[in-house]
Write a protein that holds these residues in place. Structure first.
Motif, mmCIF file in Angstrom:
data_model
loop_
_atom_site.group_PDB
_atom_site.id
_atom_site.type_symbol
_atom_site.label_atom_id
_atom_site.label_comp_id
_atom_site.label_asym_id
_atom_site.label_seq_id
_atom_site.Cartn_x
_atom_site.Cartn_y
_atom_site.Cartn_z
ATOM 1 N N TYR A 143 -11.840 5.682 6.367
ATOM 2 C CA TYR A 143 -10.459 5.909 6.801
ATOM 3 C C TYR A 143 -10.330 7.301 7.419
ATOM 4 O O TYR A 143 -9.717 7.474 8.474
ATOM 5 N N GLN A 196 -3.613 9.026 0.481
ATOM 6 C CA GLN A 196 -4.288 7.771 0.824
ATOM 7 C C GLN A 196 -5.132 7.260 -0.339
ATOM 8 O O GLN A 196 -5.192 6.063 -0.585
ATOM 9 N N GLN A 212 -0.442 -1.759 3.277
ATOM 10 C CA GLN A 212 -1.362 -0.886 2.546
ATOM 11 C C GLN A 212 -0.814 -0.592 1.150
ATOM 12 O O GLN A 212 -1.562 -0.312 0.231
#
Length: 131
Positions: free
Chosen positions: A12, A28, A116
């Motif tokens: 990512y 994240q 997500q």
């Protein structure tokens, strides 16, 4: 799971160099740790070498959260094999993260970054779309 987390975050970060590292390795990571609680993870290993990992996919059909294939195993069909093992069979899919250009050439794909987050994925599932 340690390999799944580390490869996911590093991949990512590599694809999102414009995102500050503090967000990638902070926020994240928290998003990833939360969403895997509501998903399945399927791992591909070389035949006869169950301790080695070729790649993995995190999914909750029809949403694919993320897929990673180690560099030496790319372009050998590992990604498509993983997708087929999840039950996918050439229909359109939805992804919470953008796949590689190679995968995009082979599938019909809809990007939905909102998925997500686990709360959004569960809301989507409550509408009867995810399994």
């Amino acid at each position: 799971m340690a390999f799944v987390y580390s490869s996911w975050v590093k991949s990512y970060a590599g694809r999102n160099k414009d995102v500050p590292r503090s967000l990638v390795y902070g926020a994240q990571v928290d998003i990833i740790r939360e969403v895997v609680k509501g998903c399945h993870i399927l791992v591909a290993t070389p035949e006869g070498a169950d301790d080695d990992i070729c790649g993995w996919v995190c999914y909750r059909l029809p949403v694919y959260q993320f897929m990673y294939v180690k560099a030496p195993f790319r372009r050998f069909g590992v990604a498509i094999t993983l997708m087929k093992a999840t039950g996918w069979d050439r229909g359109p899919i939805m992804g919470a993260y953008k796949p590689s250009r190679d995968i995009l050439k082979k599938i019909e794909f809809e990007y939905a970054p909102q998925l997500q987050r686990l709360d959004m994925l569960e809301r989507f599932a409550d509408e009867g779309v995810c399994s």
